[in-house]
Write an enzyme that holds these catalytic residues in place. Structure first.
Site, PDB file in Angstrom:
ATOM      1  N   ASN A  16      56.739  61.163  32.712  1.00 12.25           N
ATOM      2  CA  ASN A  16      55.437  61.454  33.320  1.00 12.25           C
ATOM      3  C   ASN A  16      54.821  62.649  32.578  1.00 12.25           C
ATOM      4  OD1 ASN A  16      53.548  62.837  35.002  1.00 12.25           O
ATOM      5  ND2 ASN A  16      54.195  61.586  36.719  1.00 12.25           N
ATOM      6  N   ASP A  18      51.790  64.075  33.138  1.00 17.04           N
ATOM      7  CA  ASP A  18      50.681  64.715  33.865  1.00 17.04           C
ATOM      8  C   ASP A  18      50.526  66.194  33.534  1.00 17.04           C
ATOM      9  OD1 ASP A  18      50.390  62.325  35.188  1.00 17.04           O
ATOM     10  OD2 ASP A  18      51.156  63.044  37.118  1.00 17.04           O
ATOM     11  N   HIS A  19      51.685  66.879  33.449  1.00 16.22           N
ATOM     12  CA  HIS A  19      51.558  68.339  33.370  1.00 16.22           C
ATOM     13  C   HIS A  19      51.269  68.856  31.970  1.00 16.22           C
ATOM     14  CE1 HIS A  19      51.861  68.531  37.539  1.00 16.22           C
ATOM     15  NE2 HIS A  19      53.056  67.965  37.559  1.00 16.22           N
ATOM     16  N   ARG A  27      42.519  75.503  30.253  1.00 17.48           N
ATOM     17  CA  ARG A  27      41.589  76.133  29.320  1.00 17.48           C
ATOM     18  C   ARG A  27      40.409  75.254  28.931  1.00 17.48           C
ATOM     19  NH1 ARG A  27      43.196  80.707  26.105  1.00 17.48           N
ATOM     20  NH2 ARG A  27      43.819  82.141  27.750  1.00 17.48           N
ATOM     21  N   HIS A  52      49.549  59.887  36.394  1.00 21.65           N
ATOM     22  CA  HIS A  52      48.916  59.798  37.720  1.00 21.65           C
ATOM     23  C   HIS A  52      47.456  60.192  37.585  1.00 21.65           C
ATOM     24  CE1 HIS A  52      49.258  61.094  42.270  1.00 21.65           C
ATOM     25  NE2 HIS A  52      48.223  60.302  42.038  1.00 21.65           N
ATOM     26  N   ARG A  54      44.640  61.159  39.439  1.00 20.37           N
ATOM     27  CA  ARG A  54      44.350  61.594  40.812  1.00 20.37           C
ATOM     28  C   ARG A  54      42.856  61.514  41.079  1.00 20.37           C
ATOM     29  NH1 ARG A  54      48.916  64.575  43.221  1.00 20.37           N
ATOM     30  NH2 ARG A  54      47.468  64.868  44.920  1.00 20.37           N
ATOM     31  N   ARG A  58      42.694  66.303  38.559  1.00 17.78           N
ATOM     32  CA  ARG A  58      43.157  67.667  38.274  1.00 17.78           C
ATOM     33  C   ARG A  58      43.983  67.744  36.996  1.00 17.78           C
ATOM     34  NH1 ARG A  58      47.482  68.504  43.133  1.00 17.78           N
ATOM     35  NH2 ARG A  58      45.658  67.964  44.343  1.00 17.78           N
ATOM     36  N   HIS A  59      44.596  66.626  36.582  1.00 16.36           N
ATOM     37  CA  HIS A  59      45.315  66.662  35.311  1.00 16.36           C
ATOM     38  C   HIS A  59      44.875  65.507  34.406  1.00 16.36           C
ATOM     39  CE1 HIS A  59      48.039  64.342  37.839  1.00 16.36           C
ATOM     40  NE2 HIS A  59      48.608  65.399  38.374  1.00 16.36           N
ATOM     41  N   GLU A  79      50.152  55.700  38.081  1.00 21.53           N
ATOM     42  CA  GLU A  79      50.269  56.103  39.491  1.00 21.53           C
ATOM     43  C   GLU A  79      48.876  56.319  40.036  1.00 21.53           C
ATOM     44  OE1 GLU A  79      52.594  59.612  39.965  1.00 21.53           O
ATOM     45  OE2 GLU A  79      54.378  58.694  39.140  1.00 21.53           O
ATOM     46  N   THR A 109      51.750  68.261  44.883  1.00 21.17           N
ATOM     47  CA  THR A 109      52.275  67.063  44.240  1.00 21.17           C
ATOM     48  C   THR A 109      52.400  65.998  45.319  1.00 21.17           C
ATOM     49  OG1 THR A 109      54.100  66.163  42.918  1.00 21.17           O
ATOM     50  CG2 THR A 109      54.689  67.796  44.573  1.00 21.17           C
ATOM     51  N   THR A 110      52.779  64.775  44.934  1.00 24.03           N
ATOM     52  CA  THR A 110      52.910  63.716  45.933  1.00 24.03           C
ATOM     53  C   THR A 110      53.983  64.145  46.938  1.00 24.03           C
ATOM     54  OG1 THR A 110      52.490  62.198  44.117  1.00 24.03           O
ATOM     55  CG2 THR A 110      53.191  61.227  46.194  1.00 24.03           C
ATOM     56  N   GLU A 160      59.667  52.355  44.187  1.00 27.64           N
ATOM     57  CA  GLU A 160      60.179  53.585  43.576  1.00 27.64           C
ATOM     58  C   GLU A 160      60.645  54.472  44.725  1.00 27.64           C
ATOM     59  OE1 GLU A 160      58.261  55.362  40.209  1.00 27.64           O
ATOM     60  OE2 GLU A 160      58.633  57.370  40.997  1.00 27.64           O
ATOM     61  N   HIS A 203      61.060  61.765  41.332  1.00 22.83           N
ATOM     62  CA  HIS A 203      60.465  62.950  41.948  1.00 22.83           C
ATOM     63  C   HIS A 203      61.498  64.067  42.017  1.00 22.83           C
ATOM     64  CE1 HIS A 203      57.597  65.441  43.996  1.00 22.83           C
ATOM     65  NE2 HIS A 203      56.695  64.493  43.802  1.00 22.83           N
ATOM     66  N   GLY A 204      61.194  65.132  41.288  1.00 25.97           N
ATOM     67  CA  GLY A 204      62.019  66.342  41.357  1.00 25.97           C
ATOM     68  C   GLY A 204      63.300  66.287  40.545  1.00 25.97           C
ATOM     69  N   GLY A 225      58.916  63.918  35.356  1.00 26.85           N
ATOM     70  CA  GLY A 225      57.818  64.622  34.711  1.00 26.85           C
ATOM     71  C   GLY A 225      57.944  66.125  34.693  1.00 26.85           C
ATOM     72  N   HIS A 226      57.738  66.735  35.860  1.00 25.66           N
ATOM     73  CA  HIS A 226      57.550  68.186  35.922  1.00 25.66           C
ATOM     74  C   HIS A 226      58.678  68.956  35.243  1.00 25.66           C
ATOM     75  CE1 HIS A 226      57.603  72.185  37.852  1.00 25.66           C
ATOM     76  NE2 HIS A 226      56.295  72.070  37.736  1.00 25.66           N
TER      77      HIS A 226
HETATM   78  N1  PXP Z   1      57.220  59.341  40.860  1.00 19.18           N
HETATM   79  C1  PXP Z   1      56.073  59.555  41.552  1.00 19.18           C
HETATM   80  C2  PXP Z   1      55.544  58.442  42.383  1.00 19.18           C
HETATM   81  C3  PXP Z   1      55.385  60.774  41.458  1.00 19.18           C
HETATM   82  O1  PXP Z   1      54.243  60.953  42.150  1.00 19.18           O
HETATM   83  C4  PXP Z   1      55.891  61.771  40.604  1.00 19.18           C
HETATM   84  C5  PXP Z   1      55.130  63.052  40.440  1.00 19.18           C
HETATM   85  O2  PXP Z   1      53.918  62.786  39.839  1.00 19.18           O
HETATM   86  C6  PXP Z   1      57.074  61.501  39.894  1.00 19.18           C
HETATM   87  C7  PXP Z   1      57.735  60.288  40.054  1.00 19.18           C
HETATM   88  C8  PXP Z   1      57.671  62.501  38.974  1.00 19.18           C
HETATM   89  O3  PXP Z   1      58.073  63.608  39.699  1.00 19.18           O
HETATM   90  P1  PXP Z   1      58.421  64.948  38.925  1.00 19.18           P
HETATM   91  O4  PXP Z   1      57.163  65.372  38.224  1.00 19.18           O
HETATM   92  O5  PXP Z   1      58.846  65.878  40.007  1.00 19.18           O
HETATM   93  O6  PXP Z   1      59.531  64.612  37.955  1.00 19.18           O
END
Ligand code: PXP
Length: 261
Positions: A16, A18-19, A27, A52, A54, A58-59, A79, A109-110, A160, A203-204, A225-226
């Protein structure tokens, strides 16, 4: 765009990005470019790219999605919230999969899984439009048997499973909670697979939490992702993704070894 993945027991990694866009947007301008990060992720062992879009942009931006679709070989997992605007965007781009997530503007976040039980008919009709366009439908749900049953009845192809509560408990050192969350995830992975759903999780997840999830044989894809983008500050994106890929491969190989022993 090809959706030909190697068969299980290979475990796919969706990165992912996004970040990368979060940092760019801090910036304005174009640096760092999430599409460049997606290319690098693919080189480092990502099997797919997740982004994602959104509602508040935002990203990831609309242009990022257009560029990911035209410039990246790997399947895109888009997403998105269940809105009319997102449906039109998905139908225009036809990504490999759309992962429907709950979304509120204030959240960082979600925050939780989708409530497929209460969304019933509306979700069925929404999913049907995506599926008619050849897009695979994924629902991001909490590991909960009633949500799995509802996901099947609204026509999802994929669930998921939300690994956030497990990762938080593990991070806090709460052994009892992290063990019970892992058991819940494993039970739901088995139930979802038995119901004919493709099972993803995310997630996480971090280097410290990925093993237990990667060891579940029903899970065919992790979306991360994060942590990867944050850790890349220290180790570089290529080597961070390479290390995650190796941890996933090892956990899966160990689990396969235990299963055949
Ligand atoms: N899966 C879903 C559905 C999410 O919304 C996210 C966060 O955007 C992730 C996975 C990835 O989570 P993380 O960024 O914490 O790894």
């Amino acid at each position: 765009m090809s959706a030909n993945y190697p068969k299980a027991p290979y475990l796919r990694l969706g990165v992912n990005i996004d970040h990368v866009a979060t940092i760019r947007n801090a910036r304005g301008g174009g640096h760092p470019d999430p599409v460049r990060a997606a290319h690098l992720a693919a080189e480092a062992g990502a099997d797919g790219i997740t982004a994602h879009l959104r509602e508040d942009r935002r990203h990831i931006s609309d242009e990022d999605i257009a560029r990911l679709m035209s410039e990246i070989e790997q399947p895109l997992n888009l997403e998105m919230a269940m809105t009319d605007e997102m449906l039109q965007i998905a139908l225009n781009h036809r990504p490999n999969a759309c992962c429907i997530v709950p979304e509120s503007r204030q959240e960082l976040t979600t925050e939780g899984g989708l409530d497929a039980v209460s969304m019933g008919d509306r979700l069925s009709a929404y999913n049907a439009q995506l599926k008619n366009a050849g897009i695979r439908v994924s629902l991001f749900i909490d590991p909960d048997i009633t949500q799995i049953e509802a996901s099947t009845s609204v026509g999802a192809d994929i669930v998921e499973l939300h690994t956030g509560p497990y990762c938080e408990a593990a991070l806090e050192g709460d052994k009892a909670k992290s063990t019970s969350e892992i058991e819940r995830l494993a039970e739901c992975a088995r139930a979802a697979s038995a119901a004919g759903l493709e099972v993803h999780a995310g997630h996480g997840l971090t280097f410290d939490t990925v093993d237990a999830v990667a060891a579940m044989p029903e899970i065919v894809e992790l979306n991360i992702g994060h942590f990867l983008i944050g850790e890349a500050i220290y180790g570089g994106l290529h080597s961070t993704i390479g290390r995650m890929r190796a941890l996933m491969n090892n956990a899966r190989a160990d689990a396969n070894g235990r299963a055949s022993a």
